[in-house]
Design an enzyme around this catalytic site. Structure first.
Site, mmCIF file in Angstrom:
data_model
loop_
_atom_site.group_PDB
_atom_site.id
_atom_site.type_symbol
_atom_site.label_atom_id
_atom_site.label_comp_id
_atom_site.label_asym_id
_atom_site.label_seq_id
_atom_site.Cartn_x
_atom_site.Cartn_y
_atom_site.Cartn_z
ATOM 1 N N GLY A 52 0.828 -1.195 0.000
ATOM 2 C CA GLY A 52 0.000 0.000 0.000
ATOM 3 C C GLY A 52 0.862 1.245 0.000
ATOM 4 O O GLY A 52 2.020 1.244 -0.449
ATOM 5 N N SER A 53 0.346 2.319 0.535
ATOM 6 C CA SER A 53 1.005 3.618 0.395
ATOM 7 C C SER A 53 2.242 3.806 1.249
ATOM 8 O O SER A 53 2.899 4.850 1.148
ATOM 9 C CB SER A 53 0.008 4.739 0.682
ATOM 10 O OG SER A 53 -0.860 4.876 -0.410
ATOM 11 N N THR A 54 2.590 2.851 2.091
ATOM 12 C CA THR A 54 3.890 2.950 2.749
ATOM 13 C C THR A 54 5.009 2.930 1.704
ATOM 14 O O THR A 54 6.100 3.450 1.950
ATOM 15 C CB THR A 54 4.088 1.803 3.758
ATOM 16 O OG1 THR A 54 3.829 0.556 3.106
ATOM 17 C CG2 THR A 54 3.159 1.952 4.947
ATOM 18 N N GLU B 293 -5.921 5.843 1.256
ATOM 19 C CA GLU B 293 -6.494 5.475 -0.013
ATOM 20 C C GLU B 293 -6.794 3.988 -0.081
ATOM 21 O O GLU B 293 -6.072 3.171 0.449
ATOM 22 C CB GLU B 293 -5.553 5.852 -1.156
ATOM 23 C CG GLU B 293 -4.265 5.065 -1.197
ATOM 24 C CD GLU B 293 -3.296 5.513 -0.129
ATOM 25 O OE1 GLU B 293 -3.692 6.323 0.716
ATOM 26 O OE2 GLU B 293 -2.183 5.018 -0.120
#
Length: 736
Positions: free
Chosen positions: A314-316, A733
């Site tokens: 994900g957004s990491t 998100e």
């Protein structure tokens, strides 16, 4: 009599023939044994030696596993193996039998103490030709308490062999990292111990010692003969292993994940704490987990999720996309772009921000703060370039396993064939990595560009001499970005936590500056993404203090029981904040923005009017709470000259009518002071700080009446503060 003589002679002749044959058989047998020295193909000398000599194994002690400060994590302790003697030759006094005399009764009694059915025990106790029998796994690792209880049953023929048992004193404690041991019987009836999972498996050869032996001549019953020869071969104990794990920090992690596991019942939890300067893993935990001594829970959690299971991050992943842009001088935080959606090619499916419509024209800095997929997509596709970005993925170590000293390490898969895949990788969708790869990559950001290999073994030590056999030193495995870039990235990640539009606001910690990035990754099943309210992997990768990080903490919570995905930050922040704050304080890392409150004696305000008293108290740094509408001070609490902290509330009971103040956000201690000085009876519900009071502000206070206050912890108040209308600001998100 004369008539019977022929019959008698015939009988005598038959007997003579029979005895003659027996005599010749015995003579032949005797001569054969004398010549060959064997009976039924077995050497008599060997049989005699076996009968009158004994060899006992001197078991080596398996090496102890310690944490970094010498606290025991795993060690061998005394246990017992249950044995039943079946051969009646050991009994010399029938009134005191030394063998099993009543198999049925013995089986019935033993079935109460060991994990074996009565019928199976009976079969073993009635085994033909056996001198003695054991009871496999069910009869091993008998505790001293169980041994004593069985002995009190006074069962003839039941005895115990002293044995060792692997003991894990901390219970569920980084169980997948530490591992456990199993014992197996070999074909020659020997018991072998071998490590399963974790360090017990990886360092099995180092931890396993070499058994010794004691040989001696004995009589029929195994007693040492007076002049018998003895030969002793000492055992060589296994080496001791010191881990990088810190018991205190590991305990913080276990407690935090336990709470979330209990409250939110997620499918999985992963939590890792690392020192970015050395790569040392200070704590590693997951749920489900298991108890290494009892094996309880093992069926649900064979894999070490941190090193064996690739995930969509994900957004990491945007941390490393941002780092590449800064390093390539393609990052302008004040440059604006159109958020909402973005097409990589004319025919590709649009990439969308998590709220669908975006936020209009915003800066790239705000885009990172809001975790905009479009922002990182444009950075990679239009500024960095997909081929150059691919090089950074390699430089950050996502192409291969880290090499950590744990078994079965996996590597994720960088999906990078089609144009759309190259862009979705920039925000952590499609491509997979392992949590330990994320930790390694994050050390570069936290450690001024120098990436450190994760390690869990500090040193291996000889238990007899104390000499260090092997010392594992911290190892740099590359420098994907410069120190200047690392600092800039941390500054941007700091605004993700502190900024007005930051998705990481719930991860802020009082007194410490945190830099980090949230992530919300889709969960796949049978090749397609799930779309339930909680079907996501919620995560946070953070470091603190921001300017010179001493710790990296990665937390991931999969599919917690929540009714909307924007609440995924609640369980992850519960773990992160608790672990990070407790660990920083434990390591004596001083808060950046919190000064220690001064203390001093409370001044005596008796005889003053309320205005003078308030002025004096506030000049000394105390808060003043006046109860009563009159002008004269009648009582104060705390009393004069009592030491109190700067900012503490001092209560003044004034003359006139007393009325209830607004106690919202008061501590329980302050409410207790109010009750004491006014004489009301206090009842409380909950803990933390006051959220409700039964007697409203402004009502008169009557001595002896009941006051009820409801209290909540800051975390409980935070959870309630999250409202659906805040979704676009706080949510991470979907799928990115």
């Amino acid at each position: 009599m004369i008539k019977k003589q022929p019959n008698m002679n015939a009988g005598a002749a038959v007997l003579f023939v029979i005895f003659s044959l027996l005599f010749f058989i015995l003579i032949f047998r005797f001569i054969t044994i004398q010549v060959t020295g064997e009976v039924h193909g077995q050497a008599l000398a060997a049989r005699a030696e076996q009968k009158y000599s004994n060899e006992k194994v001197i078991e080596a002690v398996r090496g102890t596993i310690f944490d970094r400060k010498g606290e025991v994590v795993a060690e061998d302790t005394t246990a017992y193996t249950l044995v039943a003697i079946l051969d009646d030759s050991v009994t010399t006094n029938k009134k005191k039998p030394k063998h099993v005399t009543d198999p049925a009764k013995t089986a019935a009694v033993l079935a109460k103490y060991i994990d074996m059915s009565e019928s199976d025990i009976y079969k073993r106790l009635t085994k033909k030709g056996a001198w003695q029998v054991e009871f496999g796994k069910a009869g091993r690792d008998i505790s001293h308490q169980a041994k004593r209880e069985i002995e009190e049953e006074n069962l003839p023929g039941i005895t115990f062999l002293r044995d060792s048992k692997r003991f894990y004193p901390n219970g569920v404690f980084s169980s997948h990292l530490v591992g456990f041991v199993e014992k197996e019987e070999t074909e020659d009836n020997k018991t072998v111990t071998f490590g399963q999972l974790g360090i017990e498996k990886t360092l099995n050869d180092e931890l396993t010692g070499k058994n010794g032996s004691l040989s001696f001549e004995s009589d029929l019953w195994g007693f040492l003969l007076p002049d018998g020869e003895k030969k002793v071969t000492p055992a060589q104990d296994g080496n001791n292993v010191f881990l990088t794990i810190d018991k205190k920090i590991q305990t913080f992690v276990e407690d935090a994940v336990d709470r979330v596991d209990k409250e939110y019942k997620p499918k999985k939890i992963i939590a890792v704490v690392a020192d970015p300067k050395t790569g040392d893993i200070l704590a590693m935990a997951q749920r489900p987990s298991f108890h290494p001594t009892t094996r309880e829970g093992l069926d649900n959690s064979w894999h070490n999720e941190v090193v064996e299971t690739p995930i969509e991050p994900g957004s990491t992943m945007k941390i490393f996309t941002l780092a590449a842009a800064v390093e390539e001088n393609k990052w302008n935080p004040n440059e604006k772009y159109k958020s909402g959606s973005y097409k990589v090619t004319e025919n590709s499916k649009p990439i969308r921000d998590h709220n669908g419509s975006g936020w209009g024209s915003i800066t790239y800095l705000e885009g990172i703060q809001r975790s905009s997929n479009v922002a990182v997509a444009k950075l990679v596709n239009e500024k960095i370039g997909t081929e150059k970005f691919r090089e950074y993925l390699t430089d950050f170590g996502f192409d291969q396993p880290t090499g950590i000293d744990l078994p079965n390490e996996a590597a994720g898969t960088i999906v990078y064939r089609w144009p759309i895949e190259k862009i979705t990788t920039s925000y952590g969708q499609g491509t997979t990595v392992t949590p330990i790869q994320m930790i390694q990559a994050a050390t570069a950001v936290a450690n001024d560009g120098k990436m450190m290999k994760p390690r869990v073994i500090d040193k291996i030590v000889d238990p007899n001499t104390g000499d260090v056999i092997k010392q594992e030193e911290p190892k740099s495995v590359g420098q994907p970005i410069s120190a200047e870039t690392a600092k800039k990235v941390r500054e941007v990640l700091g605004t993700v936590v502190t900024g007005e539009h930051g998705t990481g606001k719930s991860y802020a910690i009082d007194g410490y500056e945190v830099a980090g990035k949230t992530g919300t990754a889709n969960i796949t099943e049978n090749g397609s993404y799930l779309d339930g309210a909680s079907d996501y992997l919620f995560s946070f990768l953070g470091m603190a203090p921001k300017d010179d990080p001493k710790l990296i903490v990665y937390v991931a919570v999969q599919q917690p029981e929540i009714d909307h995905y924007f609440k995924g930050s609640i369980p992850t922040s519960m773990i992160f904040k608790s672990v990070m704050q407790s660990s920083l304080q434990y390591l004596n890392i001083k808060p950046a923005s919190v000064e220690k409150a001064a203390s001093g004696p409370v001044p005596d305000v008796s005889g003053l009017n309320t205005a003078e008293a308030k002025k004096l108290l506030e000049s000394k740094g105390f808060q003043t709470v006046i109860i009563g509408d009159g002008n004269q001070v009648e009582e104060q609490l705390p009393k004069a000259e009592i030491m109190a902290l700067e900012g503490e509330k001092v209560f003044i009971r004034a003359s006139g009518v007393m009325t209830y103040p607004n106690m919202t956000d008061w501590s329980l201690r302050d409410v207790m002071k109010l009750a004491q000085i006014t004489g009301v009876k206090l009842n409380k519900a909950g803990s933390g700080y006051v959220t409700k009071q039964s007697l409203k502000p402004g009502l008169p206070i009557n001595e002896g009446e009941n006051l009820i206050v409801e209290l909540e912890t800051p975390l409980q108040q935070f959870e309630k503060s999250l409202k659906p209308e805040e979704e676009n600001e706080e949510a991470e998100e979907v799928g990115g």
